[in-house]
Design a protein around this motif. Structure first.
Motif, PDB file in Angstrom:
ATOM      1  N   PRO A 129      39.388  49.876  40.635  1.00 45.48           N
ATOM      2  CA  PRO A 129      39.889  48.556  41.072  1.00 45.48           C
ATOM      3  C   PRO A 129      38.842  47.736  41.821  1.00 45.48           C
ATOM      4  O   PRO A 129      38.813  46.505  41.712  1.00 45.48           O
ATOM      5  CB  PRO A 129      41.085  48.897  41.964  1.00 45.48           C
ATOM      6  CG  PRO A 129      40.918  50.328  42.331  1.00 45.48           C
ATOM      7  CD  PRO A 129      40.203  50.967  41.196  1.00 45.48           C
ATOM      8  N   TRP A 130      37.963  48.405  42.561  1.00 42.23           N
ATOM      9  CA  TRP A 130      36.906  47.680  43.276  1.00 42.23           C
ATOM     10  C   TRP A 130      35.925  47.031  42.315  1.00 42.23           C
ATOM     11  O   TRP A 130      35.614  45.835  42.442  1.00 42.23           O
ATOM     12  CB  TRP A 130      36.190  48.664  44.204  1.00 42.23           C
ATOM     13  CG  TRP A 130      34.899  48.167  44.779  1.00 42.23           C
ATOM     14  CD1 TRP A 130      34.725  47.199  45.718  1.00 42.23           C
ATOM     15  CD2 TRP A 130      33.586  48.626  44.422  1.00 42.23           C
ATOM     16  NE1 TRP A 130      33.385  47.027  45.992  1.00 42.23           N
ATOM     17  CE2 TRP A 130      32.660  47.893  45.208  1.00 42.23           C
ATOM     18  CE3 TRP A 130      33.105  49.589  43.541  1.00 42.23           C
ATOM     19  CZ2 TRP A 130      31.289  48.089  45.118  1.00 42.23           C
ATOM     20  CZ3 TRP A 130      31.742  49.789  43.446  1.00 42.23           C
ATOM     21  CH2 TRP A 130      30.848  49.047  44.226  1.00 42.23           C
ATOM     22  N   LEU A 131      35.437  47.791  41.319  1.00 42.95           N
ATOM     23  CA  LEU A 131      34.491  47.208  40.366  1.00 42.95           C
ATOM     24  C   LEU A 131      35.168  46.122  39.538  1.00 42.95           C
ATOM     25  O   LEU A 131      34.538  45.120  39.184  1.00 42.95           O
ATOM     26  CB  LEU A 131      33.903  48.291  39.456  1.00 42.95           C
ATOM     27  CG  LEU A 131      32.665  47.865  38.664  1.00 42.95           C
ATOM     28  CD1 LEU A 131      31.489  47.605  39.591  1.00 42.95           C
ATOM     29  CD2 LEU A 131      32.291  48.920  37.622  1.00 42.95           C
ATOM     30  N   ASP A 132      36.443  46.302  39.245  1.00 40.44           N
ATOM     31  CA  ASP A 132      37.203  45.294  38.511  1.00 40.44           C
ATOM     32  C   ASP A 132      37.189  43.956  39.253  1.00 40.44           C
ATOM     33  O   ASP A 132      37.114  42.886  38.635  1.00 40.44           O
ATOM     34  CB  ASP A 132      38.642  45.784  38.320  1.00 40.44           C
ATOM     35  CG  ASP A 132      39.490  44.820  37.517  1.00 40.44           C
ATOM     36  OD1 ASP A 132      39.636  45.018  36.301  1.00 40.44           O
ATOM     37  OD2 ASP A 132      40.017  43.848  38.109  1.00 40.44           O
ATOM     38  N   SER A 133      37.229  44.007  40.580  1.00 44.65           N
ATOM     39  CA  SER A 133      37.351  42.791  41.386  1.00 44.65           C
ATOM     40  C   SER A 133      36.042  42.029  41.537  1.00 44.65           C
ATOM     41  O   SER A 133      36.060  40.877  41.978  1.00 44.65           O
ATOM     42  CB  SER A 133      37.889  43.141  42.783  1.00 44.65           C
ATOM     43  OG  SER A 133      36.910  43.843  43.549  1.00 44.65           O
ATOM     44  N   VAL A 147      27.544  41.559  36.018  1.00 47.07           N
ATOM     45  CA  VAL A 147      27.507  40.995  37.360  1.00 47.07           C
ATOM     46  C   VAL A 147      26.958  39.584  37.212  1.00 47.07           C
ATOM     47  O   VAL A 147      25.860  39.390  36.677  1.00 47.07           O
ATOM     48  CB  VAL A 147      26.629  41.823  38.314  1.00 47.07           C
ATOM     49  CG1 VAL A 147      26.459  41.091  39.648  1.00 47.07           C
ATOM     50  CG2 VAL A 147      27.233  43.199  38.532  1.00 47.07           C
ATOM     51  N   LEU A 148      27.742  38.609  37.670  1.00 44.17           N
ATOM     52  CA  LEU A 148      27.360  37.212  37.558  1.00 44.17           C
ATOM     53  C   LEU A 148      27.037  36.639  38.923  1.00 44.17           C
ATOM     54  O   LEU A 148      27.537  37.107  39.948  1.00 44.17           O
ATOM     55  CB  LEU A 148      28.500  36.402  36.918  1.00 44.17           C
ATOM     56  CG  LEU A 148      28.995  36.881  35.552  1.00 44.17           C
ATOM     57  CD1 LEU A 148      30.145  36.010  35.077  1.00 44.17           C
ATOM     58  CD2 LEU A 148      27.870  36.897  34.525  1.00 44.17           C
ATOM     59  N   CYS A 160      40.334  36.850  39.666  1.00 39.11           N
ATOM     60  CA  CYS A 160      39.094  36.214  40.093  1.00 39.11           C
ATOM     61  C   CYS A 160      37.992  37.229  40.360  1.00 39.11           C
ATOM     62  O   CYS A 160      38.248  38.352  40.782  1.00 39.11           O
ATOM     63  CB  CYS A 160      39.343  35.401  41.355  1.00 39.11           C
ATOM     64  SG  CYS A 160      40.402  33.971  41.081  1.00 39.11           S
ATOM     65  N   TYR A 161      36.766  36.831  40.120  1.00 44.75           N
ATOM     66  CA  TYR A 161      35.561  37.594  40.432  1.00 44.75           C
ATOM     67  C   TYR A 161      34.425  36.597  40.565  1.00 44.75           C
ATOM     68  O   TYR A 161      34.571  35.417  40.193  1.00 44.75           O
ATOM     69  CB  TYR A 161      35.261  38.633  39.333  1.00 44.75           C
ATOM     70  CG  TYR A 161      35.145  38.035  37.948  1.00 44.75           C
ATOM     71  CD1 TYR A 161      33.917  37.616  37.448  1.00 44.75           C
ATOM     72  CD2 TYR A 161      36.276  37.878  37.137  1.00 44.75           C
ATOM     73  CE1 TYR A 161      33.811  37.053  36.183  1.00 44.75           C
ATOM     74  CE2 TYR A 161      36.178  37.308  35.881  1.00 44.75           C
ATOM     75  CZ  TYR A 161      34.951  36.902  35.410  1.00 44.75           C
ATOM     76  OH  TYR A 161      34.851  36.336  34.157  1.00 44.75           O
ATOM     77  N   ARG A 162      33.320  37.034  41.078  1.00 47.52           N
ATOM     78  CA  ARG A 162      32.199  36.119  41.278  1.00 47.52           C
ATOM     79  C   ARG A 162      31.720  35.560  39.935  1.00 47.52           C
ATOM     80  O   ARG A 162      31.440  36.313  39.007  1.00 47.52           O
ATOM     81  CB  ARG A 162      31.041  36.845  41.980  1.00 47.52           C
ATOM     82  CG  ARG A 162      29.983  35.881  42.484  1.00 47.52           C
ATOM     83  CD  ARG A 162      28.984  36.563  43.377  1.00 47.52           C
ATOM     84  NE  ARG A 162      28.026  37.352  42.651  1.00 47.52           N
ATOM     85  CZ  ARG A 162      26.800  37.658  43.099  1.00 47.52           C
ATOM     86  NH1 ARG A 162      26.424  37.244  44.283  1.00 47.52           N
ATOM     87  NH2 ARG A 162      25.983  38.405  42.370  1.00 47.52           N
ATOM     88  N   GLY A 163      31.640  34.243  39.835  1.00 47.97           N
ATOM     89  CA  GLY A 163      31.216  33.588  38.601  1.00 47.97           C
ATOM     90  C   GLY A 163      32.348  33.245  37.657  1.00 47.97           C
ATOM     91  O   GLY A 163      32.123  32.612  36.622  1.00 47.97           O
ATOM     92  N   GLN A 164      33.589  33.656  38.002  1.00 50.89           N
ATOM     93  CA  GLN A 164      34.716  33.469  37.095  1.00 50.89           C
ATOM     94  C   GLN A 164      35.017  32.000  36.826  1.00 50.89           C
ATOM     95  O   GLN A 164      35.416  31.629  35.716  1.00 50.89           O
ATOM     96  CB  GLN A 164      35.952  34.167  37.666  1.00 50.89           C
ATOM     97  CG  GLN A 164      37.155  34.178  36.735  1.00 50.89           C
ATOM     98  CD  GLN A 164      38.136  33.052  37.019  1.00 50.89           C
ATOM     99  OE1 GLN A 164      38.012  32.383  38.050  1.00 50.89           O
ATOM    100  NE2 GLN A 164      39.073  32.835  36.131  1.00 50.89           N
ATOM    101  N   GLU A 165      34.806  31.143  37.803  1.00 55.55           N
ATOM    102  CA  GLU A 165      35.106  29.727  37.616  1.00 55.55           C
ATOM    103  C   GLU A 165      34.244  29.128  36.509  1.00 55.55           C
ATOM    104  O   GLU A 165      34.735  28.373  35.658  1.00 55.55           O
ATOM    105  CB  GLU A 165      34.891  28.965  38.923  1.00 55.55           C
ATOM    106  CG  GLU A 165      35.242  27.486  38.824  1.00 55.55           C
ATOM    107  CD  GLU A 165      35.057  26.743  40.133  1.00 55.55           C
ATOM    108  OE1 GLU A 165      35.287  25.519  40.147  1.00 55.55           O
ATOM    109  OE2 GLU A 165      34.665  27.378  41.132  1.00 55.55           O
ATOM    110  N   THR A 166      32.963  29.473  36.504  1.00 59.74           N
ATOM    111  CA  THR A 166      32.085  28.971  35.441  1.00 59.74           C
ATOM    112  C   THR A 166      32.500  29.515  34.083  1.00 59.74           C
ATOM    113  O   THR A 166      32.528  28.778  33.086  1.00 59.74           O
ATOM    114  CB  THR A 166      30.625  29.361  35.738  1.00 59.74           C
ATOM    115  OG1 THR A 166      30.206  28.725  36.938  1.00 59.74           O
ATOM    116  CG2 THR A 166      29.705  28.955  34.600  1.00 59.74           C
ATOM    117  N   VAL A 167      32.824  30.819  34.019  1.00 62.27           N
ATOM    118  CA  VAL A 167      33.250  31.420  32.757  1.00 62.27           C
ATOM    119  C   VAL A 167      34.452  30.670  32.193  1.00 62.27           C
ATOM    120  O   VAL A 167      34.485  30.290  31.016  1.00 62.27           O
ATOM    121  CB  VAL A 167      33.588  32.913  32.952  1.00 62.27           C
ATOM    122  CG1 VAL A 167      34.284  33.471  31.715  1.00 62.27           C
ATOM    123  CG2 VAL A 167      32.319  33.712  33.244  1.00 62.27           C
TER     124      VAL A 167
END
Length: 358
Positions: free
Chosen positions: A57-61, A80-81, A236-243
């Motif tokens: 779950p941590w890596l998923d986030s 990783v973005l 959500c994750y880092r970079g998800q908004e751009t994706v």
């Protein structure tokens, strides 16, 4: 013992100056056929091992793929973005039920380990970087290496939650990477190994992206990496908004293309060579190979606006222009999945004429 030590014991191996691993061990064209039949290649890879109850779950986030509910024995990949969606790391994942094995390109494990450690906070996750050897094959090694952690590449099939912009190249592609203790890798007969040039040729012919195609501006859409490394419906994750924004409302500014090169000029094409339409720069070569059936081929990243039917040339370091035919991987129309229709501007609406005073 390291992969370099094992490579040094392979007869007739021509070694890469950077990695110390065999580029080829004889005829690199014939080695492609051997690789499809189950021969092995020593890969320039590093390995991380993640354990602890919060691992999945941590890596998923914090990464692009949905990995929170992997079944034991499953393989996938994730990215990783950066905060603005640019690719920083590519992770090949294999879950054994008690450990997540992470295979990355050589030279990237230390930076990835540092970032993961910073992102761990209070999560119950242990991160190790053991000294292991990774071997790849396009054939079946399930019998002899069945007990070792083995990442099975899903390309070119679309993973759940992913999307493919283009069509597969049509070249059959099956690939796996197995993690071995150096002592065990050293017991493999030297004549089982082929060179990395054979592996590169199969990957390029399949249009399969790798870090070789990535620069400091690359987003996953440009390489069609939403096929296997990105889940579009996860949280959500880092970079998800751009994706999400580029896929739904915009378009990737560049696109990957497979180039079929004219081999009659006997010119040396290399990564970084400029791709042109006439005298106009369009992009650059990222990977190059001599394929056993297709001949000289390359992957390149060009501008999205480059016409799909445009005849291209590769301008080499020696100043030679090599003709290059495009095979479409990511089409210029990629993106715009949910773009709303444009509404007329209020100022553009015609108003009825005012009645005359007469």
């Amino acid at each position: 013992m390291t992969a370099r030590d094992i490579a040094a014991g392979i007869p007739n191996a021509v070694l890469d100056d950077g990695t110390g691993l065999p580029l080829h061990v004889g005829n690199p064209i014939a080695e492609q056929r051997r690789l499809r039949a189950g021969s092995l290649v020593l890969l320039p890879r590093e390995v991380l091992r993640l354990t602890g109850p919060d691992t999945l779950p941590w890596l998923d986030s914090i990464t692009s793929q949905s990995v929170g509910h992997l079944e034991p024995g499953a393989s996938t990949e994730t990215l990783v973005l950066s905060p603005i969606g640019r690719i920083e790391h590519a992770l090949r994942l294999h879950w054994t039920g008690d450990a997540l094995w992470v295979i990355v390109d050589a030279g990237t494990a230390e930076a990835l380990e540092t970032w993961l450690t910073r992102m761990r906070f209070a999560k119950r996750v242990e991160i190790e970087r053991p000294d292991l050897v990774v071997v790849g094959t396009a054939g079946d090694t399930a019998g002899e290496l069945a007990d070792a952690p083995r990442w099975v590449d899903g390309w070119p099939e679309v993973s759940p939650g992913g999307i493919r912009y283009g069509e597969p190249t049509g070249e059959p592609f099956a690939w796996s990477e197995t993690i071995l203790a150096p002592e065990r890798a050293a017991t493999i007969a030297p004549d089982r190994f082929v060179g990395t040039m054979a592996a590169d040729a199969l990957r390029i012919a399949a249009g399969r992206p790798a870090l070789a195609e990535v620069d400091d501006r690359t987003i996953p859409h440009e390489l069609d990496w939403l096929t296997t490394a990105v889940h579009l419906q996860k949280g959500c994750y880092r970079g998800q908004e751009t994706v999400a924004k580029v896929h739904n409302l915009g378009a990737p500014p560049r696109r990957i293309v497979l180039l079929h090169l004219d081999g009659s000029q006997n010119a040396q094409v290399a990564p970084g060579d400029e791709v042109r339409a006439g005298d106009k720069p369009e992009g650059a070569v990222t990977s190059i190979a001599m394929h056993d059936e297709l001949g000289p081929i390359a992957l390149a990243v060009v501008r999205r606006s480059t016409p799909a039917d445009q005849d291209l040339v590769v301008h080499t370091a020696e100043g030679v222009d090599v003709a290059a035919g495009q095979q479409l991987l990511v089409p210029p129309s990629a993106g715009h999945a949910n773009r709303p229709p444009r509404l007329p501007r209020l100022g553009a609406v015609r108003r009825p004429a005012a009645p005359s005073a007469d």
